[in-house]
Design a protein around this motif. Structure first.
Motif, PDB file in Angstrom:
ATOM      1  N   UNK A   1      62.651 -38.841  57.545  1.00 17.74           N
ATOM      2  CA  UNK A   1      63.211 -40.180  57.366  1.00 17.74           C
ATOM      3  C   UNK A   1      64.475 -40.358  58.189  1.00 17.74           C
ATOM      4  N   UNK A   2      65.056 -41.546  58.092  1.00 17.88           N
ATOM      5  CA  UNK A   2      66.335 -41.808  58.752  1.00 17.88           C
ATOM      6  C   UNK A   2      67.496 -41.195  57.993  1.00 17.88           C
ATOM      7  N   UNK A   3      67.222 -40.692  56.799  1.00 16.02           N
ATOM      8  CA  UNK A   3      68.274 -40.167  55.946  1.00 16.02           C
ATOM      9  C   UNK A   3      68.562 -41.080  54.770  1.00 16.02           C
ATOM     10  N   UNK A   4      67.778 -42.135  54.632  1.00 21.19           N
ATOM     11  CA  UNK A   4      67.954 -43.047  53.512  1.00 21.19           C
ATOM     12  C   UNK A   4      68.425 -44.420  53.959  1.00 21.19           C
ATOM     13  N   UNK A   5      68.050 -45.452  53.210  1.00 15.56           N
ATOM     14  CA  UNK A   5      68.405 -46.827  53.567  1.00 15.56           C
ATOM     15  C   UNK A   5      69.916 -47.024  53.533  1.00 15.56           C
ATOM     16  N   UNK A   6      70.366 -48.040  54.271  1.00 12.91           N
ATOM     17  CA  UNK A   6      71.775 -48.415  54.298  1.00 12.91           C
ATOM     18  C   UNK A   6      71.904 -49.901  54.013  1.00 12.91           C
TER      19      UNK A   6
ATOM     20  N   UNK B   1      59.451 -40.364  44.410  1.00 12.86           N
ATOM     21  CA  UNK B   1      60.290 -40.852  45.495  1.00 12.86           C
ATOM     22  C   UNK B   1      60.764 -39.684  46.347  1.00 12.86           C
ATOM     23  N   UNK B   2      61.301 -39.993  47.532  1.00 13.12           N
ATOM     24  CA  UNK B   2      61.875 -38.937  48.354  1.00 13.12           C
ATOM     25  C   UNK B   2      63.227 -38.524  47.783  1.00 13.12           C
ATOM     26  N   UNK B   3      63.712 -37.373  48.206  1.00 16.10           N
ATOM     27  CA  UNK B   3      64.921 -36.820  47.615  1.00 16.10           C
ATOM     28  C   UNK B   3      66.183 -37.598  47.976  1.00 16.10           C
ATOM     29  N   UNK B   4      66.092 -38.545  48.904  1.00 20.51           N
ATOM     30  CA  UNK B   4      67.245 -39.396  49.205  1.00 20.51           C
ATOM     31  C   UNK B   4      67.353 -40.548  48.211  1.00 20.51           C
ATOM     32  N   UNK B   5      66.286 -40.815  47.462  1.00 25.44           N
ATOM     33  CA  UNK B   5      66.289 -41.879  46.457  1.00 25.44           C
ATOM     34  C   UNK B   5      66.406 -41.321  45.036  1.00 25.44           C
TER      35      UNK B   5
ATOM     36  N   UNK C   1      63.010 -45.367  56.180  1.00 27.14           N
ATOM     37  CA  UNK C   1      64.231 -44.875  55.549  1.00 27.14           C
ATOM     38  C   UNK C   1      63.912 -44.021  54.324  1.00 27.14           C
ATOM     39  N   UNK C   2      62.900 -44.440  53.566  1.00 28.03           N
ATOM     40  CA  UNK C   2      62.539 -43.761  52.318  1.00 28.03           C
ATOM     41  C   UNK C   2      61.046 -43.949  52.070  1.00 28.03           C
ATOM     42  N   UNK C   3      60.513 -43.166  51.126  1.00 31.14           N
ATOM     43  CA  UNK C   3      59.137 -43.400  50.682  1.00 31.14           C
ATOM     44  C   UNK C   3      59.075 -43.443  49.165  1.00 31.14           C
TER      45      UNK C   3
ATOM     46  N   UNK D   1      68.806 -53.166  58.434  1.00 29.70           N
ATOM     47  CA  UNK D   1      67.443 -53.477  58.004  1.00 29.70           C
ATOM     48  C   UNK D   1      66.894 -52.276  57.236  1.00 29.70           C
ATOM     49  N   UNK D   2      65.962 -52.520  56.317  1.00 29.51           N
ATOM     50  CA  UNK D   2      65.420 -51.464  55.464  1.00 29.51           C
ATOM     51  C   UNK D   2      63.919 -51.315  55.723  1.00 29.51           C
TER      52      UNK D   2
END
Length: 586
Positions: free
Chosen positions: A151-156, A373-377, A266-268, A160-161
């Motif tokens: 991923x990009x490392x998570x949404x910001x 969810x992915x670990x960034x979420x 960004x996330x899944x 844009x998301x």
């Protein structure tokens, strides 16, 4: 089970214990005096080795933004955990949670609408946002797996998301054994790339057919013991095998989507069959429309022509139906799924009972139990923030469309798979990459875009007077030298030089210039096909001759010398629908 569990104590509904604090404008959990527990559950301790948690469990955030490594997971997407951990003593808040600023006072109705607004983009995000305070109490409902760096490392919040939404065909859960292949490893049966514009004025939900022929890249994947294994890629295979097949995880589906579209999610978020059943039951059914009678023995859907309210097993049958609609394939089923999601979003948006804490609790329970969810979420605050960002959307500006495809000629007369329509699909990808809406919306960033366009207006210096250093900041190896040769030999930009690799990678190509180099910048922009957004007023650099020069940094969007980098201003014409419209399935 006490009032903090999933049951009730002394006939007390857990939702009734959430009380609006007039000083903060937020709901707080107020327990009875007999319950010797803190008013709001504190942060959970990191899991110790051997604590019995499922592989791929969450890596909790400690001490601010630093994350602990994600726990390893097994070879399958973990099923949602059935029970929360008990017996842990409350701890003092740590990191960011210990220094939360007081929230502004907000009306109960407005706050509920903010929580539930995420439903306008995707229902799983919606219910997460809707009950985010209660999810603190039910965090163990959510399962997470590593994104393995895909991923990009998570949404910001200020960008844009792009969220990758995956529905698996894994037959876990009560009553699901009789559907299709009971031994499925959990393939990517339904996949949607959800793009939300930077200004939150619109969104595009791009469905990716499961029978699309793609190349799956090699996938570095974290193993149960913490080591990493590279799962070999495959060429010319169905897209749905990017998950489950050969122990591939959602991060591999993410990599496949990036290879296919050029868009890095960004996330899944992953859901199973139970999500459809439990969510529709939580909202007391959704309204769908059929243009003809349907009796499908494979999906078990039997409904006459007209409008119907469906929920539970019937809702699952609806989204799985394909043989009785359209041409009887996966593309026809995608249209049903898009209609279903639009109907569910309309129900959530228009349901006044969402201002009730009881309703929010019900939705939060239903959504989180069927969600991975992915670990960034894997953090309640991140989920809440994502839900609030998506809550800014209007359903009339949420477009459903499908990746443009054609029948696969390799199938012969019986068409079983599809291939990318190379004439139209790249236009769709480019529109999403450049944040172009598929609906007519009033862009909130019009003033900013006008300012960017103004940079291209004015006199242009002769090509022979343009001095520029070319850096490679993410393009293919050798691109800087290729552009240099093209500029010098074909475009007359003889005062150019190769500056090698840029300090870091850029997603988009940029041209930085000093104020007195604006005319040169406009000439080079015209030659290169750069948009006003690519022009970055700044400082000059000193070239090999000791003279001031501009800096052209080739980003990941660079496709080759002479290929324009001007983004589209309008989306291509494709078959589409919006979440606010009712469309009868035929």
């Amino acid at each position: 089970m006490d009032a903090q569990g999933r049951g009730r104590a002394d006939n007390i509904d857990p939702a009734d214990q959430w009380v609006l604090n007039p000083n903060t404008g937020e709901y707080e959990l107020r327990l009875s005096p007999s319950a010797a527990q803190p008013p709001v559950p504190g942060p959970r301790r990191p899991s110790a080795p051997g604590d019995g948690r499922a592989a791929g469990g969450r890596a909790r955030r400690q001490g601010g933004e630093n994350r602990q490594p994600s726990r390893a997971r097994g070879t399958e997407v973990p099923a949602p955990r059935a029970a929360r951990r008990r017996g842990a003593e409350p701890e003092a808040p740590q990191g960011r949670r210990a220094s939360r600023r007081p929230a502004k006072k907000t009306s109960r109705a407005k706050k509920a609408l903010l929580w539930t607004g995420g439903s306008m983009a995707f229902v799983l995000v919606a219910v997460t946002a809707a009950g985010y305070l209660y999810i603190k109490h039910l965090n163990d409902n959510i399962t997470s797996v590593s994104d393995d760096g895909a991923s990009t490392g998570g949404f910001r919040k200020d960008e844009a998301i792009n969220i990758l939404l995956i529905g698996t065909d894994k037959r876990t859960g009560k009553g699901n054994e009789g559907y299709g292949d009971a031994g499925s490893a959990g393939h990517a049966d339904t996949t949607i790339l959800l793009h939300v514009s930077k200004d939150r004025s619109n969104a595009t939900a791009l469905s990716i057919p499961r029978d699309l022929i793609v190349d799956i890249p090699d996938c570095p994947t974290q193993q149960e013991d913490g080591t990493q294994k590279v799962i070999p890629g495959a060429t010319g295979v169905r897209f749905n095998t990017s998950l489950g097949q050969d122990d591939r995880t959602p991060s591999c589906t993410m990599r496949t989507v990036t290879e296919l579209t050029g868009i890095k999610p960004d996330d899944f978020m992953v859901a199973d069959f139970n999500a459809v059943k439990t969510l529709t039951e939580a909202v007391d059914g959704v309204e769908v429309c059929l243009a003809k009678d349907i009796d499908d023995p494979d999906s078990h859907l039997k409904l006459p022509k007209g409008n119907h309210k469906i929920s539970g097993e019937q809702a699952l049958a609806f989204v799985r139906t394909r043989h009785s609609v359209g041409l009887g394939g996966d593309l026809s089923r995608i249209q049903l799924q898009q209609q279903f999601l639009g109907a569910l979003m309309r129900k959530l948006k228009g349901n006044a009972t969402l201002t009730s804490p009881t309703k929010m609790v019900k939705l939060a329970e239903a959504g989180t139990k069927a969600l991975t969810v992915d670990d960034k979420l894997d953090d309640i605050n991140r989920l809440k923030d994502l839900g609030l960002e998506l809550g800014k959307l209007n359903p009339k500006n949420l477009t459903f469309t499908t990746l443009p495809v054609k029948d696969n000629p390799a199938d012969g007369t019986v068409h079983k798979t599809v291939i990318v329509d190379q004439a139209l699909a790249p236009q769709v990808f480019q529109a999403i990459q450049n944040d172009v809406s598929f609906t007519d919306v009033k862009k909130k960033e019009k003033a900013a875009k006008d300012a960017q366009a103004a940079r291209l207006k004015g006199t242009q210096a002769p090509a022979s007077e343009v001095r520029v250093r070319v850096l490679n900041g993410g393009a293919q190896a050798g691109s800087a030298q290729a552009v240099l040769g093209w500029l010098q030999n074909g475009q007359g930009v003889t005062k150019s030089e190769n500056g090698g690799n840029a300090p870091g990678k850029l997603a988009k190509t940029t041209l930085e210039y000093a104020p007195d180099q604006a005319a040169q910048a406009r000439r080079l922009a015209a030659i290169m096909g750069l948009s006003g957004a690519a022009l970055k007023p700044g400082e000059s650099v000193t070239n090999a001759q000791g003279l001031p020069a501009m800096t052209l940094t080739l980003g990941e969007d660079f496709k080759g010398a002479g290929i324009s980098l001007t983004p589209p201003t309008k989306a291509p014409k494709v078959d589409k629908s919006t979440a606010d419209k009712v469309k009868c399935a035929s």
